[in-house]
Enzyme design. Structure first.
Site, PDB file in Angstrom:
ATOM      1  N   SER A 163       0.804  -1.292  -0.054  1.00 57.16           N
ATOM      2  CA  SER A 163       0.267   0.193   0.139  1.00 57.16           C
ATOM      3  C   SER A 163       0.812   1.273   0.135  1.00 57.16           C
ATOM      4  O   SER A 163       2.420   1.363   0.591  1.00 57.16           O
ATOM      5  CB  SER A 163      -0.764   0.111   0.880  1.00 57.16           C
ATOM      6  OG  SER A 163      -1.789  -1.089   1.410  1.00 57.16           O
TER       7      SER A 163
HETATM    8  N1  SAH Z   1       0.171  -4.679   4.171  1.00 62.35           N
HETATM    9  C1  SAH Z   1      -0.117  -5.389   2.918  1.00 62.35           C
HETATM   10  C2  SAH Z   1      -0.561  -4.728   1.564  1.00 62.35           C
HETATM   11  C3  SAH Z   1      -0.631  -5.772   1.250  1.00 62.35           C
HETATM   12  S1  SAH Z   1      -1.993  -5.477  -0.721  1.00 62.35           S
HETATM   13  C4  SAH Z   1       2.018  -4.772   2.991  1.00 62.35           C
HETATM   14  O1  SAH Z   1       2.314  -3.682   3.781  1.00 62.35           O
HETATM   15  O2  SAH Z   1       2.881  -5.408   1.976  1.00 62.35           O
HETATM   16  C5  SAH Z   1      -3.507  -7.314   0.011  1.00 62.35           C
HETATM   17  C6  SAH Z   1      -3.025  -8.084   0.808  1.00 62.35           C
HETATM   18  O3  SAH Z   1      -4.197  -8.937   1.146  1.00 62.35           O
HETATM   19  C7  SAH Z   1      -2.437  -9.576  -0.464  1.00 62.35           C
HETATM   20  O4  SAH Z   1      -1.203  -9.410  -0.580  1.00 62.35           O
HETATM   21  C8  SAH Z   1      -3.257 -10.493  -0.844  1.00 62.35           C
HETATM   22  O5  SAH Z   1      -3.041 -11.993  -1.563  1.00 62.35           O
HETATM   23  C9  SAH Z   1      -4.153 -10.337   0.617  1.00 62.35           C
HETATM   24  N2  SAH Z   1      -4.818 -11.114   0.677  1.00 62.35           N
HETATM   25  C10 SAH Z   1      -6.200 -10.991   0.005  1.00 62.35           C
HETATM   26  N3  SAH Z   1      -7.312 -11.725   0.119  1.00 62.35           N
HETATM   27  C11 SAH Z   1      -7.048 -12.235   1.505  1.00 62.35           C
HETATM   28  C12 SAH Z   1      -7.744 -13.204   2.795  1.00 62.35           C
HETATM   29  N4  SAH Z   1      -8.140 -13.426   2.575  1.00 62.35           N
HETATM   30  N5  SAH Z   1      -6.752 -13.328   3.079  1.00 62.35           N
HETATM   31  C13 SAH Z   1      -5.475 -13.114   3.228  1.00 62.35           C
HETATM   32  N6  SAH Z   1      -5.415 -12.670   2.368  1.00 62.35           N
HETATM   33  C14 SAH Z   1      -5.699 -11.708   2.095  1.00 62.35           C
END
Ligand code: SAH
Length: 230
Positions: A74
């Site tokens: 993000s």
């Molecule tokens: N907080 C992260 C941003 C990740 S973007 C950072 O700092 O890098 C959102 C993430 O949510 C993605 O990696 C995606 O794979 C995950 N995601 C989506 N649906 C999900 C679910 N049901 N359970 C766990 N992770 C999930």
């Protein structure tokens, strides 16, 4: 001793502190992030170590960046807004859904007592774990699983932060918020726009809801299929 760029081999440690300070001032402070704990946590976590090495020079720009598996880390401002809204203390136990690169978990771990994070992609979860270990973060635990189920073994949490957008807040996640705690999640679809919601649990069945503004997140993918009636 500052400018020794020519002797730093490619791929070795390099210094992005100027870009990082710039990011703190122009993307966070100038847009109203005030919480000193959040600002100092964001100052202490090298975002350039959480992106693919070819993108390190862009790590402090005002954008999300690809981290593999079609996912993104993000934008720094959104990370700061969510963590500021969570009002963490050094006693907080936090659950993050969507650990991705591990960056937001790392920032939270500088404020909170313990951070649990769930990521559905095993490759991302393993990468995040490896990176956090190499950087010396010790109070973060990451598991590969469907985050819409939360992580019941460690519940209740003082704050649950969801880094992916869904049409509704998964009920199992709501159940895992401590009374007095909160849940922060983008709600809506990528087509029709999403709003960042903060739900404060004021009692067993009572909640206060705040809208923190419009955002754009990758979708929360649930492995659960709703039972069809009829
Ligand atoms: N907080 C992260 C941003 C990740 S973007 C950072 O700092 O890098 C959102 C993430 O949510 C993605 O990696 C995606 O794979 C995950 N995601 C989506 N649906 C999900 C679910 N049901 N359970 C766990 N992770 C999930």
């Amino acid at each position: 001793m500052k400018k020794m760029l020519s002797v730093i081999p490619a791929g070795a440690q390099s210094d992005y502190s100027a870009e990082q300070n710039e990011m703190i001032e122009h993307q966070l402070v100038a847009r109203g992030v005030r919480d000193e704990a959040v600002l100092s946590a964001m100052r202490s976590v090298p975002r350039d170590r959480f992106v693919p090495s070819r993108l390190r020079a862009s790590a402090y720009e005002d954008v999300p960046l690809p981290i593999g598996e079609n996912q993104t880390i993000s934008q720094p401002y959104i990370v700061a807004v969510m963590i500021e809204a969570a009002q963490l203390s050094n006693a907080s136990r936090v659950l993050e859904i969507g650990a991705g690169s591990g960056y937001a978990a790392a920032v939270m771990s500088r404020i909170a007592r313990r951070v649990y994070a769930v990521e559905r992609h095993g490759t991302l979860a393993r990468g995040a774990r490896r990176r956090l270990k190499a950087l010396g973060f010790r109070n973060i635990e990451i598991k590969t699983s469907d985050g819409t189920l939360g992580w019941p073994e460690h519940a209740p949490y003082d704050a649950i932060l969801v880094a992916a957008a869904g049409a509704f807040i998964p009920p199992k996640l709501q159940q895992q918020v401590a009374i007095g705690g909160c849940l922060i999640m983008p709600v809506g679809s990528s087509g029709s726009g999403q709003s960042l919601r903060k739900m404060i649990r004021t009692g067993e069945r009572s909640w206060l809801e705040e809208d923190l503004g419009n955002v754009l997140f990758v979708p929360l993918i649930s492995e659960q299929t709703e039972p069809q009636s009829g």
